[in-house]
Design a protein around this motif. Structure first.
Motif, PDB file in Angstrom:
ATOM      1  N   LEU A   1      10.941  12.637  17.304  1.00 20.58           N
ATOM      2  CA  LEU A   1      11.610  11.349  17.089  1.00 20.58           C
ATOM      3  C   LEU A   1      11.229  10.350  18.172  1.00 20.58           C
ATOM      4  CD1 LEU A   1      15.188  12.519  16.054  1.00 20.58           C
ATOM      5  CD2 LEU A   1      13.479  11.414  14.593  1.00 20.58           C
ATOM      6  N   LYS A   2      11.086  10.835  19.385  1.00 17.03           N
ATOM      7  CA  LYS A   2      10.665   9.964  20.480  1.00 17.03           C
ATOM      8  C   LYS A   2       9.257   9.427  20.217  1.00 17.03           C
ATOM      9  CE  LYS A   2       9.925   9.883  25.429  1.00 17.03           C
ATOM     10  NZ  LYS A   2       9.793  10.681  26.637  1.00 17.03           N
ATOM     11  N   ASP A   3       8.363  10.316  19.765  1.00 15.15           N
ATOM     12  CA  ASP A   3       7.003   9.892  19.423  1.00 15.15           C
ATOM     13  C   ASP A   3       7.022   8.865  18.290  1.00 15.15           C
ATOM     14  OD1 ASP A   3       6.086  11.638  21.335  1.00 15.15           O
ATOM     15  OD2 ASP A   3       5.458  13.183  19.903  1.00 15.15           O
ATOM     16  N   ALA A   4       7.879   9.085  17.298  1.00 12.86           N
ATOM     17  CA  ALA A   4       7.981   8.157  16.171  1.00 12.86           C
ATOM     18  C   ALA A   4       8.483   6.793  16.641  1.00 12.86           C
ATOM     19  CB  ALA A   4       8.921   8.723  15.108  1.00 12.86           C
ATOM     20  N   GLU A   5       9.439   6.810  17.565  1.00 12.58           N
ATOM     21  CA  GLU A   5       9.953   5.546  18.101  1.00 12.58           C
ATOM     22  C   GLU A   5       8.857   4.787  18.836  1.00 12.58           C
ATOM     23  OE1 GLU A   5      13.104   3.743  21.313  1.00 12.58           O
ATOM     24  OE2 GLU A   5      12.708   5.896  21.265  1.00 12.58           O
ATOM     25  N   GLU A   6       8.075   5.510  19.628  1.00 18.40           N
ATOM     26  CA  GLU A   6       7.015   4.856  20.388  1.00 18.40           C
ATOM     27  C   GLU A   6       5.950   4.255  19.472  1.00 18.40           C
ATOM     28  OE1 GLU A   6       5.552   7.799  23.100  1.00 18.40           O
ATOM     29  OE2 GLU A   6       7.377   7.767  24.306  1.00 18.40           O
ATOM     30  N   GLU A   7       5.644   4.958  18.382  1.00 18.91           N
ATOM     31  CA  GLU A   7       4.581   4.483  17.500  1.00 18.91           C
ATOM     32  C   GLU A   7       5.051   3.438  16.493  1.00 18.91           C
ATOM     33  OE1 GLU A   7       1.220   6.286  14.525  1.00 18.91           O
ATOM     34  OE2 GLU A   7       1.710   7.287  16.402  1.00 18.91           O
ATOM     35  N   PHE A   8       6.223   3.635  15.901  1.00 17.66           N
ATOM     36  CA  PHE A   8       6.659   2.764  14.815  1.00 17.66           C
ATOM     37  C   PHE A   8       7.782   1.807  15.202  1.00 17.66           C
ATOM     38  CE2 PHE A   8       5.280   6.788  12.747  1.00 17.66           C
ATOM     39  CZ  PHE A   8       4.088   6.304  12.254  1.00 17.66           C
ATOM     40  N   GLY A   9       8.373   1.982  16.361  1.00 14.14           N
ATOM     41  CA  GLY A   9       9.460   1.107  16.791  1.00 14.14           C
ATOM     42  C   GLY A   9      10.812   1.684  16.444  1.00 14.14           C
ATOM     43  N   PHE A  10      11.816   1.152  17.093  1.00 14.14           N
ATOM     44  CA  PHE A  10      13.176   1.663  16.944  1.00 14.14           C
ATOM     45  C   PHE A  10      13.847   1.174  15.669  1.00 14.14           C
ATOM     46  CE2 PHE A  10      17.687   1.959  18.376  1.00 14.14           C
ATOM     47  CZ  PHE A  10      17.686   3.330  18.551  1.00 14.14           C
ATOM     48  N   GLN A  11      13.520  -0.014  15.237  1.00 10.87           N
ATOM     49  CA  GLN A  11      14.156  -0.612  14.058  1.00 10.87           C
ATOM     50  C   GLN A  11      13.334  -0.377  12.800  1.00 10.87           C
ATOM     51  OE1 GLN A  11      17.182  -1.845  14.158  1.00 10.87           O
ATOM     52  NE2 GLN A  11      17.297  -1.570  16.363  1.00 10.87           N
ATOM     53  N   HIS A  12      12.696   0.768  12.710  1.00 10.72           N
ATOM     54  CA  HIS A  12      11.850   1.096  11.562  1.00 10.72           C
ATOM     55  C   HIS A  12      12.689   1.199  10.296  1.00 10.72           C
ATOM     56  CE1 HIS A  12       8.555   2.873   9.371  1.00 10.72           C
ATOM     57  NE2 HIS A  12       9.336   3.885   9.036  1.00 10.72           N
ATOM     58  N   GLU A  13      12.232   0.603   9.212  1.00  9.27           N
ATOM     59  CA  GLU A  13      12.939   0.630   7.936  1.00  9.27           C
ATOM     60  C   GLU A  13      12.339   1.700   7.025  1.00  9.27           C
ATOM     61  OE1 GLU A  13      15.593  -1.268   6.901  1.00  9.27           O
ATOM     62  OE2 GLU A  13      15.687  -2.004   8.950  1.00  9.27           O
ATOM     63  N   GLY A  14      13.139   2.209   6.119  1.00 14.41           N
ATOM     64  CA  GLY A  14      12.644   3.160   5.128  1.00 14.41           C
ATOM     65  C   GLY A  14      12.675   4.590   5.622  1.00 14.41           C
ATOM     66  N   VAL A  15      11.801   5.379   5.017  1.00 14.16           N
ATOM     67  CA  VAL A  15      11.747   6.801   5.310  1.00 14.16           C
ATOM     68  C   VAL A  15      11.287   7.033   6.751  1.00 14.16           C
ATOM     69  CG1 VAL A  15       9.376   7.119   4.513  1.00 14.16           C
ATOM     70  CG2 VAL A  15      10.964   9.011   4.366  1.00 14.16           C
ATOM     71  N   LEU A  16      11.784   8.098   7.336  1.00 17.74           N
ATOM     72  CA  LEU A  16      11.411   8.449   8.697  1.00 17.74           C
ATOM     73  C   LEU A  16       9.967   8.938   8.702  1.00 17.74           C
ATOM     74  CD1 LEU A  16      12.098   9.034  11.651  1.00 17.74           C
ATOM     75  CD2 LEU A  16      13.060  11.216  10.918  1.00 17.74           C
ATOM     76  N   ARG A  17       9.140   8.333   9.538  1.00 11.67           N
ATOM     77  CA  ARG A  17       7.732   8.710   9.650  1.00 11.67           C
ATOM     78  C   ARG A  17       7.512   9.419  10.971  1.00 11.67           C
ATOM     79  NH1 ARG A  17       4.278   3.495   8.640  1.00 11.67           N
ATOM     80  NH2 ARG A  17       2.636   5.009   9.063  1.00 11.67           N
ATOM     81  N   ILE A  18       6.834  10.559  10.900  1.00  8.45           N
ATOM     82  CA  ILE A  18       6.560  11.368  12.087  1.00  8.45           C
ATOM     83  C   ILE A  18       5.056  11.343  12.350  1.00  8.45           C
ATOM     84  CG2 ILE A  18       6.701  13.660  13.118  1.00  8.45           C
ATOM     85  CD1 ILE A  18       9.447  12.498  12.630  1.00  8.45           C
ATOM     86  N   PRO A  19       4.634  10.883  13.538  1.00  5.57           N
ATOM     87  CA  PRO A  19       3.208  10.767  13.841  1.00  5.57           C
ATOM     88  C   PRO A  19       2.605  12.052  14.427  1.00  5.57           C
ATOM     89  CG  PRO A  19       4.461   9.777  15.599  1.00  5.57           C
ATOM     90  CD  PRO A  19       5.454  10.262  14.578  1.00  5.57           C
ATOM     91  N   CYS A  20       2.451  13.066  13.593  1.00  5.46           N
ATOM     92  CA  CYS A  20       1.783  14.291  14.021  1.00  5.46           C
ATOM     93  C   CYS A  20       1.071  14.879  12.810  1.00  5.46           C
ATOM     94  CB  CYS A  20       2.783  15.294  14.616  1.00  5.46           C
ATOM     95  SG  CYS A  20       3.899  16.019  13.425  1.00  5.46           S
ATOM     96  N   SER A  21       0.282  15.895  13.031  1.00  3.67           N
ATOM     97  CA  SER A  21      -0.425  16.512  11.904  1.00  3.67           C
ATOM     98  C   SER A  21       0.556  17.307  11.046  1.00  3.67           C
ATOM     99  CB  SER A  21      -1.538  17.424  12.407  1.00  3.67           C
ATOM    100  OG  SER A  21      -0.981  18.558  13.033  1.00  3.67           O
ATOM    101  N   VAL A  22       0.233  17.449   9.790  1.00  2.00           N
ATOM    102  CA  VAL A  22       1.078  18.179   8.855  1.00  2.00           C
ATOM    103  C   VAL A  22       1.202  19.639   9.290  1.00  2.00           C
ATOM    104  CG1 VAL A  22       1.298  18.955   6.461  1.00  2.00           C
ATOM    105  CG2 VAL A  22       0.583  16.622   6.937  1.00  2.00           C
ATOM    106  N   SER A  23       0.105  20.244   9.727  1.00  2.00           N
ATOM    107  CA  SER A  23       0.145  21.655  10.139  1.00  2.00           C
ATOM    108  C   SER A  23       1.063  21.843  11.352  1.00  2.00           C
ATOM    109  CB  SER A  23      -1.257  22.172  10.432  1.00  2.00           C
ATOM    110  OG  SER A  23      -1.848  21.432  11.470  1.00  2.00           O
ATOM    111  N   PHE A  24       1.010  20.909  12.307  1.00  2.16           N
ATOM    112  CA  PHE A  24       1.887  20.989  13.475  1.00  2.16           C
ATOM    113  C   PHE A  24       3.351  20.869  13.055  1.00  2.16           C
ATOM    114  CE2 PHE A  24       4.184  18.943  17.031  1.00  2.16           C
ATOM    115  CZ  PHE A  24       4.019  19.936  17.985  1.00  2.16           C
ATOM    116  N   PHE A  25       3.643  19.935  12.143  1.00  2.00           N
ATOM    117  CA  PHE A  25       5.009  19.746  11.664  1.00  2.00           C
ATOM    118  C   PHE A  25       5.508  21.006  10.954  1.00  2.00           C
ATOM    119  CE2 PHE A  25       8.283  18.209   8.722  1.00  2.00           C
ATOM    120  CZ  PHE A  25       9.106  17.554   9.610  1.00  2.00           C
ATOM    121  N   GLU A  26       4.656  21.622  10.164  1.00  2.00           N
ATOM    122  CA  GLU A  26       5.051  22.852   9.475  1.00  2.00           C
ATOM    123  C   GLU A  26       5.353  23.969  10.474  1.00  2.00           C
ATOM    124  OE1 GLU A  26       1.689  23.201   6.853  1.00  2.00           O
ATOM    125  OE2 GLU A  26       2.769  22.200   5.216  1.00  2.00           O
TER     126      GLU A  26
END
Length: 140
Positions: free
Chosen positions: A74-99
């Motif tokens: 979530l911290k990485d997502a905030e840094e990349e997309f901003g705190f006031q991001h609208e819509g679905v939560l986006r996570i900036p990592c690879s799919v395999s890492f997330f899995e």
């Protein structure tokens, strides 16, 4: 002075992450509808997450958001997309890492449940142990 500044920055960061976590949990569970599923087919207590450049969509329990690994994401997502991001939560990592993170969180959850079940078994209760001790023959 520098040590105090570092701890102050850490506190501000923790407060900001907690606020972000609360907003996502509230958004995920804030449907007034008493039905088990929301209008978009998402079960209550879950939220959509899009991961990686290919924006692969996952449905995760909101309880996962409190896990240390997810807080870091979530911290990485905030840094990349901003705190006031609208819509679905986006996570900036690879799919395999997330899995792998999902598997880690699920396995820890299963371990905790097994430990809880073991602790709640009949043999682990104080009453059971007392009865077992009181049934032993007393030697004179």
């Amino acid at each position: 002075m520098e040590g105090a500044r570092k701890s102050s920055n850490k506190i501000v960061e923790i407060v900001r992450l907690r606020g972000m976590l609360k907003r996502w949990k509230n958004e995920a569970g804030s449907r007034k509808n008493s039905s088990e599923k929301k209008g978009d087919g998402l079960p209550r207590g879950f939220l959509y997450v899009c991961v990686g450049e290919e924006m692969k969509r996952f449905v995760i329990p909101t309880a996962h958001l409190g896990h240390t690994s997810f807080v870091s994401l979530l911290k990485d997502a905030e840094e990349e997309f901003g705190f006031q991001h609208e819509g679905v939560l986006r996570i900036p990592c690879s799919v395999s890492f997330f899995e792998e993170i999902l598997e880690l969180v699920d396995s820890e959850k299963r371990k905790k449940k097994r430990k809880k079940d073991k602790d709640c078994s009949t043999e682990a209760t104080p009453l059971y142990r007392f009865r077992q001790q009181s049934q032993k023959p007393v030697s004179c």
